[in-house]
Design a protein around this motif. Structure first.
Motif, mmCIF file in Angstrom:
data_model
loop_
_atom_site.group_PDB
_atom_site.id
_atom_site.type_symbol
_atom_site.label_atom_id
_atom_site.label_comp_id
_atom_site.label_asym_id
_atom_site.label_seq_id
_atom_site.Cartn_x
_atom_site.Cartn_y
_atom_site.Cartn_z
ATOM 1 N N ASP A 10 -4.115 9.460 -3.269
ATOM 2 C CA ASP A 10 -3.249 8.637 -2.412
ATOM 3 C C ASP A 10 -2.724 9.400 -1.214
ATOM 4 O O ASP A 10 -2.339 8.830 -0.202
ATOM 5 C CB ASP A 10 -2.060 8.109 -3.222
ATOM 6 C CG ASP A 10 -2.501 7.113 -4.283
ATOM 7 O OD1 ASP A 10 -3.539 6.450 -4.063
ATOM 8 O OD2 ASP A 10 -1.842 7.031 -5.335
ATOM 9 N N SER A 23 0.877 -1.175 0.000
ATOM 10 C CA SER A 23 0.000 0.000 0.000
ATOM 11 C C SER A 23 0.913 1.222 0.000
ATOM 12 O O SER A 23 2.045 1.192 0.490
ATOM 13 C CB SER A 23 -0.877 -0.027 1.248
ATOM 14 O OG SER A 23 -0.034 -0.037 2.378
ATOM 15 N N PHE A 24 0.398 2.338 -0.507
ATOM 16 C CA PHE A 24 1.196 3.555 -0.670
ATOM 17 C C PHE A 24 1.630 4.089 0.696
ATOM 18 O O PHE A 24 2.777 4.492 0.890
ATOM 19 C CB PHE A 24 0.355 4.589 -1.424
ATOM 20 C CG PHE A 24 1.032 5.901 -1.629
ATOM 21 C CD1 PHE A 24 0.539 7.064 -1.028
ATOM 22 C CD2 PHE A 24 2.182 6.004 -2.425
ATOM 23 C CE1 PHE A 24 1.162 8.297 -1.215
ATOM 24 C CE2 PHE A 24 2.806 7.235 -2.611
ATOM 25 C CZ PHE A 24 2.299 8.380 -2.004
ATOM 26 N N HIS A 28 1.909 9.760 -8.114
ATOM 27 C CA HIS A 28 0.750 9.909 -7.228
ATOM 28 C C HIS A 28 0.352 11.378 -7.124
ATOM 29 O O HIS A 28 1.149 12.202 -6.665
ATOM 30 C CB HIS A 28 1.095 9.369 -5.836
ATOM 31 C CG HIS A 28 1.593 7.945 -5.866
ATOM 32 N ND1 HIS A 28 0.747 6.866 -5.753
ATOM 33 C CD2 HIS A 28 2.845 7.443 -6.023
ATOM 34 C CE1 HIS A 28 1.465 5.743 -5.829
ATOM 35 N NE2 HIS A 28 2.726 6.053 -5.990
ATOM 36 N N ASP A 31 7.545 11.264 -8.477
ATOM 37 C CA ASP A 31 6.778 10.160 -7.879
ATOM 38 C C ASP A 31 5.502 10.688 -7.230
ATOM 39 O O ASP A 31 4.483 10.006 -7.199
ATOM 40 C CB ASP A 31 7.631 9.461 -6.813
ATOM 41 C CG ASP A 31 8.934 8.943 -7.412
ATOM 42 O OD1 ASP A 31 8.925 7.811 -7.929
ATOM 43 O OD2 ASP A 31 9.928 9.704 -7.432
ATOM 44 N N LYS A 74 -4.263 8.384 4.990
ATOM 45 C CA LYS A 74 -3.487 8.932 3.872
ATOM 46 C C LYS A 74 -2.483 9.957 4.393
ATOM 47 O O LYS A 74 -2.782 10.683 5.345
ATOM 48 C CB LYS A 74 -4.428 9.584 2.875
ATOM 49 C CG LYS A 74 -5.546 8.639 2.431
ATOM 50 C CD LYS A 74 -5.805 8.636 0.993
ATOM 51 C CE LYS A 74 -6.779 7.565 0.561
ATOM 52 N NZ LYS A 74 -7.782 8.082 -0.403
ATOM 53 N N GLN A 82 5.142 4.685 -11.206
ATOM 54 C CA GLN A 82 3.873 5.268 -10.792
ATOM 55 C C GLN A 82 4.058 6.697 -10.280
ATOM 56 O O GLN A 82 5.080 6.995 -9.638
ATOM 57 C CB GLN A 82 3.276 4.412 -9.660
ATOM 58 C CG GLN A 82 1.784 4.178 -9.816
ATOM 59 C CD GLN A 82 1.214 3.400 -8.641
ATOM 60 O OE1 GLN A 82 1.952 2.664 -7.971
ATOM 61 N NE2 GLN A 82 -0.060 3.582 -8.378
ATOM 62 N N ILE A 113 5.853 5.741 3.416
ATOM 63 C CA ILE A 113 5.277 5.877 2.084
ATOM 64 C C ILE A 113 6.144 5.049 1.150
ATOM 65 O O ILE A 113 7.378 5.147 1.193
ATOM 66 C CB ILE A 113 5.275 7.352 1.635
ATOM 67 C CG1 ILE A 113 4.358 8.195 2.539
ATOM 68 C CG2 ILE A 113 4.863 7.484 0.171
ATOM 69 C CD1 ILE A 113 4.489 9.698 2.322
ATOM 70 N N THR A 114 5.546 4.211 0.338
ATOM 71 C CA THR A 114 6.320 3.378 -0.596
ATOM 72 C C THR A 114 6.067 3.839 -2.030
ATOM 73 O O THR A 114 4.925 3.823 -2.487
ATOM 74 C CB THR A 114 5.931 1.892 -0.456
ATOM 75 O OG1 THR A 114 6.101 1.506 0.915
ATOM 76 C CG2 THR A 114 6.825 1.022 -1.334
ATOM 77 N N THR A 115 7.134 4.271 -2.694
ATOM 78 C CA THR A 115 7.036 4.688 -4.097
ATOM 79 C C THR A 115 7.917 3.760 -4.940
ATOM 80 O O THR A 115 8.704 2.985 -4.392
ATOM 81 C CB THR A 115 7.567 6.122 -4.292
ATOM 82 O OG1 THR A 115 9.011 6.096 -4.194
ATOM 83 C CG2 THR A 115 7.010 7.078 -3.247
ATOM 84 N N ASP A 116 7.809 3.897 -6.263
ATOM 85 C CA ASP A 116 8.637 3.067 -7.144
ATOM 86 C C ASP A 116 10.111 3.454 -7.064
ATOM 87 O O ASP A 116 10.975 2.728 -7.552
ATOM 88 C CB ASP A 116 8.150 3.190 -8.601
ATOM 89 C CG ASP A 116 6.841 2.430 -8.803
ATOM 90 O OD1 ASP A 116 6.170 2.643 -9.828
ATOM 91 O OD2 ASP A 116 6.482 1.636 -7.903
#
Ligand SMILES: CNc1nc2c(CC[C@H]3O[C@@H](OC)[C@H](O)[C@@H]3OC)c3nc(N)[nH]c(=O)c3cc2[nH]1
Length: 377
Positions: free
Chosen positions: A216, A3-4, A189, A141, A247, A187, A20-23
């Motif tokens: 997000d 999850s983000f 957001h 991102d 969030k 991705q 927070i997880t991003t690419d």
């Protein structure tokens, strides 16, 4: 599928520790984001940002990057990560704020904003769709909706009209991003931005509209624009009561070290400000013991380390006397040392705040640390 945003620890109040997880990697929150407006964090190398300052995400800016180097070069470079050789997360602002704070002869309309470049006087037009297209090409991102940062002070009807425009522009941003997917494969957001100036009823409406958008993450705008500190805290408190807990909440343009700790206590997860870098260039250093003006004569023969509680190599490698000398002599190295010190301090500040949230004593710690941070050394 990650999850983000995940909350790892809540507190007795609204402060929380999360990630927070991003690419392009993970961001531990609460987090401070160094401002790298024109594809550089002024006077600081990327390897220093990563290895010494331990920055987890940096900011770029649509207005500046659109004007220079421009999107043709940005796209040929493969986006901002490639262009500046930064492989961690990047967040970009949507450009609205800078159009109003930097460009000249602006013409506002429902469609967007016509403005003159502060660089060469050429005319340009930016709309919600154009801002989204540029941020797709930059490849951040996390990217911000195109809004109007309502000026301060602002009388009620003007604030209401400005907020409603921002809401109509948000819908156009969302529609455009639904029809135009990412171009670099990672991705991106979109974060909408709450406006409403200092009026509680408008802020409530705006926070509900932004929450309803189901993005997000969510941002609080229109603050840190000259309003009294107490007003900034009151509005932040009211808005975080409405924005969804699950969030991340980003408070734009904040702030001093004590503003940051207070905001974390009010439920904020992400902050950005030019203060650590801009004040550094004016010889103002932030430390756990308070604020040091390095040009002050009192440091002239103080050969102790720049900051014994600092986490950066510059805090150990250089004395107060030496850094004061560099500022007095107007040596470039002065700004570099001060910028690295301040950014390392801001990242340490939020890291320690996160540790206290996890330890469960954040609010007791906050009460004793804020007066210390405000001290003039
Ligand atoms: C300083 N106070 C403050 N800054 C603000 C910014 C710029 C941050 C952006 O400006 C650059 O740093 C100067 C950075 O690029 C940052 O990127 C997010 C804002 N941006 C938008 N889109 N909307 C707002 O309501 C807003 C409010 C602010 N208050």
């Amino acid at each position: 599928m990650h999850s983000f945003f995940e909350i790892e620890k809540t507190s007795s109040g609204k402060a929380r520790a999360g990630k927070i997880t991003t690419d392009h990697g993970v961001i531990e929150t609460p987090i401070f984001m160094p401002v790298g407006t024109v594809a550089s964090v002024k006077t600081v190398h990327q390897h220093e940002l990563k290895e010494d300052i331990k920055a987890q995400i940096i900011l770029g800016n649509t207005y500046h990057l659109y004007l220079r180097p421009g999107m043709e070069i940005m796209q040929e470079a493969g986006g901002l990560h490639q262009f500046m050789n930064w492989d961690r997360p990047i967040l970009t602002d949507s450009g609205g704020y800078q159009v109003f704070s930097l460009s000249s002869s602006r013409k506002m309309s429902e469609e967007g904003v016509k403005f003159k470049s502060h660089i060469d006087g050429s005319y340009h037009f930016i709309s919600p769709e154009k801002s989204m297209e540029i941020q797709r090409q930059i490849g951040a991102d996390i990217f911000m909706a195109f809004d109007e940062c309502t000026p301060y002070p602002c009388e009620y009807n003007q604030a209401k009209l400005s907020m409603e425009l921002t809401h109509r522009w948000l819908k156009r941003c969302i529609d455009w991003t639904n029809e135009n997917k990412e171009i670099y494969g990672h991705q991106q957001h979109l974060f909408p931005i709450v406006q409403g100036s200092t009026y509680s009823d408008l802020r409530k409406i705006s926070a509900e509209v932004i929450a309803e958008a189901g993005a997000d993450g969510n941002a609080i705008g229109g603050l840190s624009v000259g309003e009294p500190e107490e007003e900034m805290y009151r509005i932040t408190d009211e808005v975080t009561d409405i924005l969804p807990k699950e969030k991340p909440r980003y408070l734009m343009g904040v702030g001093t070290p004590w503003n940051i700790i207070e905001s974390i206590g009010l439920g904020i997860d992400m902050m950005d400000c030019v203060m650590p870098t801009r004040n550094a260039r004016n010889a103002m250093l932030f430390t756990w013991q308070g604020v040091m003006n390095m040009k002050n004569k009192k440091w002239e023969k103080d050969f102790s380390p720049l900051d014994e509680f600092g986490t950066s190599y510059v805090d150990r490698d250089y004395s107060k006397a030496y850094v004061r000398h560099l500022f007095v002599a107007k040596e470039y190295l002065a700004k570099q040392i001060a910028s690295i010190h301040n950014l390392a301090f801001y990242l340490d500040l939020v890291k320690v705040a996160r540790e206290h949230i996890i330890a469960g004593d954040f609010y007791e710690w906050k009460e004793q640390i804020i007066p210390q941070l405000r001290q003039r050394l």
